[in-house]
Design a protein around this motif. Structure first.
Motif, PDB file in Angstrom:
ATOM      1  N   SER A 149    -120.728  45.280  45.537  1.00 60.61           N
ATOM      2  CA  SER A 149    -121.896  44.721  44.837  1.00 60.61           C
ATOM      3  C   SER A 149    -121.648  44.529  43.344  1.00 60.61           C
ATOM      4  N   GLY A 150    -120.518  45.014  42.852  1.00 61.99           N
ATOM      5  CA  GLY A 150    -120.159  44.741  41.452  1.00 61.99           C
ATOM      6  C   GLY A 150    -120.491  45.875  40.492  1.00 61.99           C
ATOM      7  N   LYS A 151    -120.611  47.090  41.010  1.00 60.03           N
ATOM      8  CA  LYS A 151    -120.986  48.221  40.158  1.00 60.03           C
ATOM      9  C   LYS A 151    -119.967  48.474  39.052  1.00 60.03           C
ATOM     10  N   THR A 152    -118.687  48.503  39.424  1.00 62.36           N
ATOM     11  CA  THR A 152    -117.668  48.811  38.425  1.00 62.36           C
ATOM     12  C   THR A 152    -117.611  47.698  37.374  1.00 62.36           C
ATOM     13  N   THR A 153    -117.650  46.465  37.843  1.00 67.18           N
ATOM     14  CA  THR A 153    -117.633  45.318  36.923  1.00 67.18           C
ATOM     15  C   THR A 153    -118.784  45.428  35.936  1.00 67.18           C
ATOM     16  N   ARG A 175    -117.038  57.999  37.459  1.00 66.90           N
ATOM     17  CA  ARG A 175    -117.259  57.439  38.793  1.00 66.90           C
ATOM     18  C   ARG A 175    -117.320  58.558  39.820  1.00 66.90           C
ATOM     19  N   GLU A 176    -117.932  58.216  40.930  1.00 74.83           N
ATOM     20  CA  GLU A 176    -118.026  59.157  42.051  1.00 74.83           C
ATOM     21  C   GLU A 176    -117.535  58.518  43.332  1.00 74.83           C
ATOM     22  N   PRO A 177    -116.920  59.282  44.227  1.00 75.00           N
ATOM     23  CA  PRO A 177    -116.451  60.634  43.950  1.00 75.00           C
ATOM     24  C   PRO A 177    -115.308  60.584  42.945  1.00 75.00           C
ATOM     25  N   ASP A 205    -127.770  59.255  44.582  1.00 69.72           N
ATOM     26  CA  ASP A 205    -128.406  58.284  45.488  1.00 69.72           C
ATOM     27  C   ASP A 205    -127.406  57.750  46.514  1.00 69.72           C
ATOM     28  N   SER A 206    -126.119  57.723  46.157  1.00 65.58           N
ATOM     29  CA  SER A 206    -125.113  57.260  47.124  1.00 65.58           C
ATOM     30  C   SER A 206    -125.094  58.163  48.352  1.00 65.58           C
ATOM     31  N   THR A 207    -125.223  59.474  48.123  1.00 60.66           N
ATOM     32  CA  THR A 207    -125.209  60.392  49.269  1.00 60.66           C
ATOM     33  C   THR A 207    -126.445  60.172  50.148  1.00 60.66           C
ATOM     34  N   THR A 208    -127.596  59.968  49.493  1.00 62.68           N
ATOM     35  CA  THR A 208    -128.811  59.742  50.291  1.00 62.68           C
ATOM     36  C   THR A 208    -128.664  58.447  51.092  1.00 62.68           C
ATOM     37  N   ALA A 209    -128.125  57.404  50.439  1.00 67.24           N
ATOM     38  CA  ALA A 209    -128.014  56.110  51.119  1.00 67.24           C
ATOM     39  C   ALA A 209    -126.944  56.138  52.227  1.00 67.24           C
ATOM     40  N   TYR A 210    -125.765  56.673  51.926  1.00 61.60           N
ATOM     41  CA  TYR A 210    -124.649  56.601  52.882  1.00 61.60           C
ATOM     42  C   TYR A 210    -124.728  57.695  53.953  1.00 61.60           C
ATOM     43  N   GLN A 211    -124.896  58.955  53.480  1.00 58.11           N
ATOM     44  CA  GLN A 211    -124.886  60.036  54.482  1.00 58.11           C
ATOM     45  C   GLN A 211    -126.274  60.184  55.119  1.00 58.11           C
ATOM     46  N   ARG A 254    -116.264  39.611  49.121  1.00 60.59           N
ATOM     47  CA  ARG A 254    -115.628  39.928  47.825  1.00 60.59           C
ATOM     48  C   ARG A 254    -114.490  40.927  48.004  1.00 60.59           C
ATOM     49  N   LEU A 255    -114.711  41.916  48.868  1.00 56.37           N
ATOM     50  CA  LEU A 255    -113.656  42.922  49.057  1.00 56.37           C
ATOM     51  C   LEU A 255    -112.443  42.326  49.760  1.00 56.37           C
ATOM     52  N   VAL A 256    -112.709  41.434  50.727  1.00 57.68           N
ATOM     53  CA  VAL A 256    -111.592  40.784  51.430  1.00 57.68           C
ATOM     54  C   VAL A 256    -110.771  39.981  50.416  1.00 57.68           C
ATOM     55  N   ALA A 268    -125.613  36.831  42.135  1.00 55.83           N
ATOM     56  CA  ALA A 268    -125.372  35.782  41.126  1.00 55.83           C
ATOM     57  C   ALA A 268    -124.013  35.991  40.447  1.00 55.83           C
ATOM     58  N   GLU A 269    -123.649  35.052  39.589  1.00 58.74           N
ATOM     59  CA  GLU A 269    -122.425  35.177  38.769  1.00 58.74           C
ATOM     60  C   GLU A 269    -122.479  36.490  37.980  1.00 58.74           C
ATOM     61  N   ALA A 270    -121.297  37.055  37.714  1.00 60.43           N
ATOM     62  CA  ALA A 270    -121.251  38.341  37.007  1.00 60.43           C
ATOM     63  C   ALA A 270    -121.962  38.277  35.646  1.00 60.43           C
TER      64      ALA A 270
HETATM   65  N1  T5A Z   1    -119.822  57.274  48.960  1.00 60.37           N
HETATM   66  C1  T5A Z   1    -119.820  57.612  47.636  1.00 60.37           C
HETATM   67  C2  T5A Z   1    -120.584  57.970  49.894  1.00 60.37           C
HETATM   68  O1  T5A Z   1    -120.533  57.677  51.088  1.00 60.37           O
HETATM   69  N2  T5A Z   1    -121.371  58.989  49.444  1.00 60.37           N
HETATM   70  C3  T5A Z   1    -121.410  59.383  48.127  1.00 60.37           C
HETATM   71  O2  T5A Z   1    -122.125  60.329  47.770  1.00 60.37           O
HETATM   72  C4  T5A Z   1    -120.595  58.660  47.190  1.00 60.37           C
HETATM   73  C5  T5A Z   1    -120.604  59.029  45.741  1.00 60.37           C
HETATM   74  C6  T5A Z   1    -116.569  55.106  47.205  1.00 60.37           C
HETATM   75  C7  T5A Z   1    -117.035  55.144  48.633  1.00 60.37           C
HETATM   76  O3  T5A Z   1    -117.659  56.378  48.893  1.00 60.37           O
HETATM   77  C8  T5A Z   1    -118.944  56.183  49.412  1.00 60.37           C
HETATM   78  C9  T5A Z   1    -119.363  54.820  48.960  1.00 60.37           C
HETATM   79  C10 T5A Z   1    -118.058  54.065  48.917  1.00 60.37           C
HETATM   80  O4  T5A Z   1    -117.808  53.543  50.200  1.00 60.37           O
HETATM   81  P1  T5A Z   1    -115.198  53.314  45.882  1.00 60.37           P
HETATM   82  O5  T5A Z   1    -113.786  52.891  46.006  1.00 60.37           O
HETATM   83  O6  T5A Z   1    -115.594  54.045  44.638  1.00 60.37           O
HETATM   84  O7  T5A Z   1    -115.574  54.163  47.143  1.00 60.37           O
HETATM   85  O8  T5A Z   1    -116.032  52.050  46.226  1.00 60.37           O
HETATM   86  P2  T5A Z   1    -117.291  51.416  45.637  1.00 60.37           P
HETATM   87  O9  T5A Z   1    -118.022  52.362  44.750  1.00 60.37           O
HETATM   88  O10 T5A Z   1    -118.075  50.818  46.748  1.00 60.37           O
HETATM   89  O11 T5A Z   1    -116.665  50.296  44.716  1.00 60.37           O
HETATM   90  P3  T5A Z   1    -116.133  48.870  45.068  1.00 60.37           P
HETATM   91  O12 T5A Z   1    -114.992  48.642  44.135  1.00 60.37           O
HETATM   92  O13 T5A Z   1    -115.906  48.682  46.505  1.00 60.37           O
HETATM   93  O14 T5A Z   1    -117.308  47.932  44.665  1.00 60.37           O
HETATM   94  P4  T5A Z   1    -118.068  47.686  43.312  1.00 60.37           P
HETATM   95  O15 T5A Z   1    -117.682  48.632  42.226  1.00 60.37           O
HETATM   96  O16 T5A Z   1    -119.502  47.580  43.637  1.00 60.37           O
HETATM   97  O17 T5A Z   1    -117.584  46.228  42.923  1.00 60.37           O
HETATM   98  P5  T5A Z   1    -116.506  45.739  41.861  1.00 60.37           P
HETATM   99  O18 T5A Z   1    -117.110  45.607  40.543  1.00 60.37           O
HETATM  100  O19 T5A Z   1    -115.268  46.532  42.011  1.00 60.37           O
HETATM  101  O20 T5A Z   1    -116.310  44.278  42.444  1.00 60.37           O
HETATM  102  C11 T5A Z   1    -115.761  44.050  43.717  1.00 60.37           C
HETATM  103  C12 T5A Z   1    -115.058  42.677  43.716  1.00 60.37           C
HETATM  104  O21 T5A Z   1    -116.036  41.674  43.549  1.00 60.37           O
HETATM  105  C13 T5A Z   1    -115.791  40.924  42.353  1.00 60.37           C
HETATM  106  C14 T5A Z   1    -114.859  41.761  41.501  1.00 60.37           C
HETATM  107  O22 T5A Z   1    -114.067  40.999  40.653  1.00 60.37           O
HETATM  108  C15 T5A Z   1    -114.057  42.510  42.559  1.00 60.37           C
HETATM  109  O23 T5A Z   1    -112.984  41.755  43.006  1.00 60.37           O
HETATM  110  N3  T5A Z   1    -117.111  40.696  41.731  1.00 60.37           N
HETATM  111  C16 T5A Z   1    -117.789  39.552  41.852  1.00 60.37           C
HETATM  112  N4  T5A Z   1    -117.510  38.395  42.478  1.00 60.37           N
HETATM  113  C17 T5A Z   1    -118.452  37.408  42.427  1.00 60.37           C
HETATM  114  N5  T5A Z   1    -119.644  37.542  41.754  1.00 60.37           N
HETATM  115  C18 T5A Z   1    -119.946  38.670  41.108  1.00 60.37           C
HETATM  116  N6  T5A Z   1    -121.136  38.794  40.474  1.00 60.37           N
HETATM  117  C19 T5A Z   1    -119.005  39.752  41.144  1.00 60.37           C
HETATM  118  N7  T5A Z   1    -119.006  41.013  40.638  1.00 60.37           N
HETATM  119  C20 T5A Z   1    -117.844  41.568  41.013  1.00 60.37           C
END
Ligand code: T5A
Length: 212
Positions: A14-18, A38-40, A100-106, A146-148, A194-196
């Motif tokens: 969803s673009g959290k890190t970005t 970041r977590e974890p 909130d990630s734990t509440t949503a995922y687990q 996006r991940l693919v 939308a666009e970043a």
């Molecule tokens: N988890 C975590 C639990 O199950 N319970 C918990 O309590 C906690 C804390 C963590 C995993 O652990 C789970 C959730 C997760 O599955 P992670 O590697 O930290 O794993 O994964 P995520 O936090 O999900 O991070 P991701 O990297 O997968 O996604 P992000 O951070 O949401 O997205 P980001 O910014 O890295 O962007 C992903 C891609 O999309 C592009 C970026 O360039 C990148 O390539 N992008 C866009 N493309 C088009 N339009 C936009 N607006 C874009 N924004 C970014």
């Protein structure tokens, strides 16, 4: 003065890190001291736990209850070692996922009782609750596309959660929206499709009331 505690939440891709990085740039330009975490992860102990959680490093599948407690253990360390000391020094903490990630995922995703997860949160984070949480809402298909694209561009292979079935990720998304409805003061739901740049502008707008 205490720093503000901001968190980013949302489904996969969803673009959290970005957006966390973009927000930090803007806050720093405004003279606000920030800390990204970041977590974890986020501490040496948390990063070791992350390695277990992401790719089944222990060599066996992880039971949902054990998974929940591992995420909580990483968070307990992060809150005490990093988040609270930084906030006390007036630093704004921007965390990429939190309780909130734990509440949503687990909770919603795995189906563990949310009441029990809340009790774990109480033990783990106490009153260290984010001042504002940006929920980057995105449909599962777009997030995975996006991940693919990232994987095929040479990024890391799909991790344990990313390999979960589609329905799991749908439940996570629904769970997040339910959490946001229950706490409208804290949550800001942002359309992350939308666009970043557009997403970043929406986040900034939704912070204007607390900016110095
Ligand atoms: N988890 C975590 C639990 O199950 N319970 C918990 O309590 C906690 C804390 C963590 C995993 O652990 C789970 C959730 C997760 O599955 P992670 O590697 O930290 O794993 O994964 P995520 O936090 O999900 O991070 P991701 O990297 O997968 O996604 P992000 O951070 O949401 O997205 P980001 O910014 O890295 O962007 C992903 C891609 O999309 C592009 C970026 O360039 C990148 O390539 N992008 C866009 N493309 C088009 N339009 C936009 N607006 C874009 N924004 C970014």
């Amino acid at each position: 003065m205490k720093g503000l505690f901001l968190t980013f939440e949302g489904p996969e891709g969803s673009g959290k890190t970005t957006q966390a990085q973009r927000l930090i740039e803007k806050l720093e330009q405004r003279g606000i001291r920030t800390l990204y975490s970041r977590e974890p992860g986020g501490t040496p102990t948390g990063e070791a736990i992350r390695a277990i959680l992401q790719y089944d490093r222990a060599g066996e599948s992880i039971e949902p209850e054990a998974e929940t407690l591992l995420f909580a253990a990483s968070r307990a360390q992060l809150v005490r070692r990093i988040i609270r000391p930084a906030l006390a020094r007036g630093i704004w903490v921007i965390c990429d996922r939190y309780a909130d990630s734990t509440t949503a995922y687990q909770g919603f995703g795995r189906g563990l009782p949310v009441g029990q997860i809340n009790a774990i949160h109480h033990f783990t984070i106490g009153d260290t609750i984010p001042d504002r949480t940006f929920l980057l809402d995105l449909d599962v298909a777009t997030g995975f596309a996006r991940l693919v694209a990232r994987h095929s561009g040479g990024g890391s292979p799909p991790d344990r959660m990313e390999r979960e079935e589609w329905a799991f990720h749908e439940r996570v998304r629904v769970g997040y929206l339910e959490l946001a409805r229950a706490e409208p003061e804290r949550f800001r739901v942002i359309d992350a499709g939308a666009e970043a740049d557009v997403v970043a502008a929406r986040i900034w707008e939704n912070l204007s009331d607390v900016l110095p």
